[in-house]
Design a protein around this motif. Structure first.
Motif, PDB file in Angstrom:
ATOM      1  N   PHE A 171       0.832  -1.206   0.000  1.00 53.24           N
ATOM      2  CA  PHE A 171       0.000   0.000   0.000  1.00 53.24           C
ATOM      3  C   PHE A 171       0.865   1.252   0.000  1.00 53.24           C
ATOM      4  N   GLY A 172       2.133   1.109   0.409  1.00 58.46           N
ATOM      5  CA  GLY A 172       3.038   2.238   0.521  1.00 58.46           C
ATOM      6  C   GLY A 172       4.166   1.899   1.476  1.00 58.46           C
ATOM      7  N   THR A 173       5.276   2.606   1.376  1.00 61.32           N
ATOM      8  CA  THR A 173       6.408   2.362   2.259  1.00 61.32           C
ATOM      9  C   THR A 173       6.010   2.571   3.715  1.00 61.32           C
ATOM     10  N   GLY A 174       6.354   1.607   4.561  1.00 61.94           N
ATOM     11  CA  GLY A 174       6.058   1.707   5.984  1.00 61.94           C
ATOM     12  C   GLY A 174       4.705   1.173   6.391  1.00 61.94           C
ATOM     13  N   THR A 175       3.858   0.820   5.424  1.00 66.03           N
ATOM     14  CA  THR A 175       2.534   0.286   5.751  1.00 66.03           C
ATOM     15  C   THR A 175       2.643  -1.190   6.138  1.00 66.03           C
ATOM     16  N   SER A 176       1.521  -1.721   6.635  1.00 63.85           N
ATOM     17  CA  SER A 176       1.513  -3.125   7.055  1.00 63.85           C
ATOM     18  C   SER A 176       1.955  -4.049   5.932  1.00 63.85           C
ATOM     19  N   SER A 177       1.429  -3.820   4.736  1.00 66.11           N
ATOM     20  CA  SER A 177       1.756  -4.723   3.631  1.00 66.11           C
ATOM     21  C   SER A 177       3.250  -4.688   3.322  1.00 66.11           C
ATOM     22  N   HIS A 178       3.878  -3.523   3.481  1.00 60.62           N
ATOM     23  CA  HIS A 178       5.321  -3.434   3.266  1.00 60.62           C
ATOM     24  C   HIS A 178       6.092  -4.174   4.359  1.00 60.62           C
ATOM     25  N   ILE A 179       5.729  -3.939   5.622  1.00 63.10           N
ATOM     26  CA  ILE A 179       6.465  -4.563   6.718  1.00 63.10           C
ATOM     27  C   ILE A 179       6.303  -6.074   6.700  1.00 63.10           C
ATOM     28  N   PHE A 184       8.886 -11.141   5.677  1.00 61.20           N
ATOM     29  CA  PHE A 184       8.896 -12.425   4.970  1.00 61.20           C
ATOM     30  C   PHE A 184      10.181 -12.600   4.179  1.00 61.20           C
ATOM     31  N   VAL A 185      10.556 -11.585   3.417  1.00 63.78           N
ATOM     32  CA  VAL A 185      11.740 -11.654   2.576  1.00 63.78           C
ATOM     33  C   VAL A 185      13.007 -11.840   3.419  1.00 63.78           C
ATOM     34  N   ARG A 186      13.110 -11.092   4.512  1.00 63.02           N
ATOM     35  CA  ARG A 186      14.326 -11.162   5.334  1.00 63.02           C
ATOM     36  C   ARG A 186      14.417 -12.478   6.088  1.00 63.02           C
ATOM     37  N   GLN A 187      13.294 -12.920   6.652  1.00 68.42           N
ATOM     38  CA  GLN A 187      13.337 -14.163   7.422  1.00 68.42           C
ATOM     39  C   GLN A 187      13.687 -15.351   6.538  1.00 68.42           C
ATOM     40  N   ASN A 257       7.149 -17.955  10.946  1.00 62.30           N
ATOM     41  CA  ASN A 257       6.632 -17.390  12.186  1.00 62.30           C
ATOM     42  C   ASN A 257       7.006 -15.913  12.323  1.00 62.30           C
ATOM     43  N   GLY A 258       6.316 -15.240  13.242  1.00 60.68           N
ATOM     44  CA  GLY A 258       6.606 -13.832  13.499  1.00 60.68           C
ATOM     45  C   GLY A 258       5.873 -12.866  12.607  1.00 60.68           C
ATOM     46  N   ILE A 259       5.111 -13.371  11.643  1.00 64.26           N
ATOM     47  CA  ILE A 259       4.311 -12.503  10.771  1.00 64.26           C
ATOM     48  C   ILE A 259       2.847 -12.865  11.028  1.00 64.26           C
ATOM     49  N   ASP A 260       2.427 -12.635  12.255  1.00 69.58           N
ATOM     50  CA  ASP A 260       1.119 -13.170  12.652  1.00 69.58           C
ATOM     51  C   ASP A 260       0.300 -12.186  13.491  1.00 69.58           C
ATOM     52  N   MET A 261       0.535 -10.881  13.299  1.00 73.01           N
ATOM     53  CA  MET A 261      -0.255  -9.902  14.035  1.00 73.01           C
ATOM     54  C   MET A 261      -1.413  -9.437  13.176  1.00 73.01           C
ATOM     55  N   ALA A 262      -2.626  -9.739  13.611  1.00 72.45           N
ATOM     56  CA  ALA A 262      -3.806  -9.363  12.843  1.00 72.45           C
ATOM     57  C   ALA A 262      -3.890  -7.845  12.713  1.00 72.45           C
ATOM     58  N   SER A 263      -4.335  -7.390  11.572  1.00 68.50           N
ATOM     59  CA  SER A 263      -4.454  -5.962  11.318  1.00 68.50           C
ATOM     60  C   SER A 263      -5.790  -5.430  11.795  1.00 68.50           C
ATOM     61  N   ARG A 329      12.834  -3.930  15.307  1.00 68.96           N
ATOM     62  CA  ARG A 329      14.206  -4.007  15.828  1.00 68.96           C
ATOM     63  C   ARG A 329      14.826  -5.366  15.556  1.00 68.96           C
ATOM     64  N   LYS A 330      14.017  -6.420  15.683  1.00 71.81           N
ATOM     65  CA  LYS A 330      14.529  -7.772  15.439  1.00 71.81           C
ATOM     66  C   LYS A 330      14.980  -7.937  13.994  1.00 71.81           C
ATOM     67  N   LEU A 331      14.229  -7.324  13.077  1.00 74.92           N
ATOM     68  CA  LEU A 331      14.562  -7.433  11.667  1.00 74.92           C
ATOM     69  C   LEU A 331      15.691  -6.480  11.261  1.00 74.92           C
ATOM     70  N   GLY A 332      16.015  -5.549  12.156  1.00 75.79           N
ATOM     71  CA  GLY A 332      17.066  -4.592  11.847  1.00 75.79           C
ATOM     72  C   GLY A 332      16.658  -3.556  10.838  1.00 75.79           C
ATOM     73  N   LEU A 333      15.352  -3.273  10.749  1.00 74.90           N
ATOM     74  CA  LEU A 333      14.868  -2.274   9.795  1.00 74.90           C
ATOM     75  C   LEU A 333      15.199  -0.887  10.306  1.00 74.90           C
ATOM     76  N   THR A 334      15.617  -0.013   9.410  1.00 77.01           N
ATOM     77  CA  THR A 334      15.909   1.374   9.749  1.00 77.01           C
ATOM     78  C   THR A 334      14.900   2.283   9.069  1.00 77.01           C
ATOM     79  N   LYS A 335      14.761   3.498   9.587  1.00 77.39           N
ATOM     80  CA  LYS A 335      13.817   4.448   9.002  1.00 77.39           C
ATOM     81  C   LYS A 335      14.265   4.829   7.592  1.00 77.39           C
TER      82      LYS A 335
END
Length: 336
Positions: A171-179, A184-187, A257-263, A329-335
């Motif tokens: 939907f856009g950078t920083g949105t749920s679909s992006h994160i 998924f890609v990093r794990q 796992n870890g991608i399981d927080m309902a929106s 933080r776990k994924l090491g994502l930066t702003k």
């Protein structure tokens, strides 16, 4: 006893009447009496930071129609797409806290954007007033049918076989679909390209055309896109299967796992909304979201209409912010 001249008596009478009228318009503390909310015929705006045509837009417009009936005043939806909902959020923050401007926003706006986007200048806890929860529902991992994958594992294998050639929409950078996509890609240790859009409707155009290959999409959009025969649902990004999508397994069931927080989505207004106005809007939204017609409409897209108190939405906002903070933080994502 002396008698006042006729003109002086008339002036004193006029002055007394004026003071009486002024006193009636003042509260005991000397402040102007509050205008009834909503004022008859005055329009309430629901600002949405996405382009028209997506699932959230449809939900907002349905609620706006019913809310207008309950409050007996016009309620409209204004689309302000772009910048991952930042433009819409800043417009709401700048608005007068009088109840005539609010936004319908996904959890990413208050829980993820402030932690992933460098150009976010708002504080979700200081600059917004939580009004009510609006809906809950999962994101769904979907793939274009040109991708020969019918499970998450097969999608992982396909991306690994085509490094740097597979794109995923958001939907856009920083949105749920992006994160979700980034997580998924990093794990999985994959080389895939993020392609951000200004909302679900814009993303769907390229996704249906096969220009991007996979997409963590809102459930209503995923259902609509799947109905075209061009898209396949692989998994729901939620702790449990959705009762409205019982045949679609979770990411966890398929080893991710870890991608399981309902929106969820909620209604927010500017900071410092008066309690009587906040209470009136909250009660009206609770009435609308409890209507069978509203529940049926939301369920068509695998979402559950759900209201809450302002305090409950504030607590949910904080909890979701903290949960996503730990994941980021776990994924090491930066702003960015």
């Amino acid at each position: 006893m002396s008698t006042l001249p006729h003109d002086l008596a008339r002036r004193r009478l006029a002055t007394g009447l004026a003071l009486g009228a002024l006193g009636a318009a003042l509260s005991p503390l000397g402040a102007p009496a509050a205008e009834p909310f909503p004022a008859k015929g005055r329009t309430i705006r629901i600002v949405l930071g996405l382009a028209a045509g997506g699932a959230s837009d449809a939900q907002a417009r349905f609620v706006a129609t019913k809310l207008g009936e309950v409050l007996q005043t016009p309620v409209i939806v204004e689309n302000r797409p772009g910048a991952s909902f930042i433009l819409a959020t800043e417009e709401v923050i700048r608005a007068a806290p009088d109840g005539y401007t609010m936004m319908y926003a996904p959890s990413s706006v208050v829980a993820q954007n402030p932690q992933t986007l460098a150009n976010v200048r708002y504080d979700p806890f200081k600059d917004l007033t939580p009004i009510s929860l609006g809906a809950r529902g999962p994101l769904v991992l979907t793939v274009h049918t040109s991708v020969p994958a019918r499970s998450v594992r097969e999608l992982v294998d396909y991306i690994r076989a085509n490094p740097g050639k597979i794109g995923y929409a958001s939907f856009g950078t920083g949105t749920s679909s992006h994160i979700y996509g980034e997580a998924f890609v990093r794990q999985a240790g994959l080389d895939a390209v993020h392609v951000p859009y200004k909302g679900g409707a814009d993303a769907a155009k390229d996704f249906l055309a096969g220009r991007v290959q996979f997409y963590f999409d809102a459930a209503p959009n995923a259902i609509q896109n799947t109905a075209t025969g061009k898209v396949r649902m692989l998994a729901v990004a939620a702790p449990q299967r959705s009762p409205l999508l019982p045949d679609v397994p979770t990411m966890g069931e398929q080893g991710v796992n870890g991608i399981d927080m309902a929106s969820w989505l909620g209604f927010y207004g500017p900071a410092h909304m008066p309690a009587p106005v906040l209470d009136k809007l909250n009660a009206a939204l609770a009435q609308v979201l409890a209507m069978p017609a509203t529940r049926d409409f939301f369920r068509q897209g695998a979402y559950e209409a759900e209201s809450s108190s302002p305090a409950a939405l504030a607590a949910l906002t904080r909890a979701t912010y903290d949960q996503w903070g730990a994941t980021i933080r776990k994924l090491g994502l930066t702003k960015q």
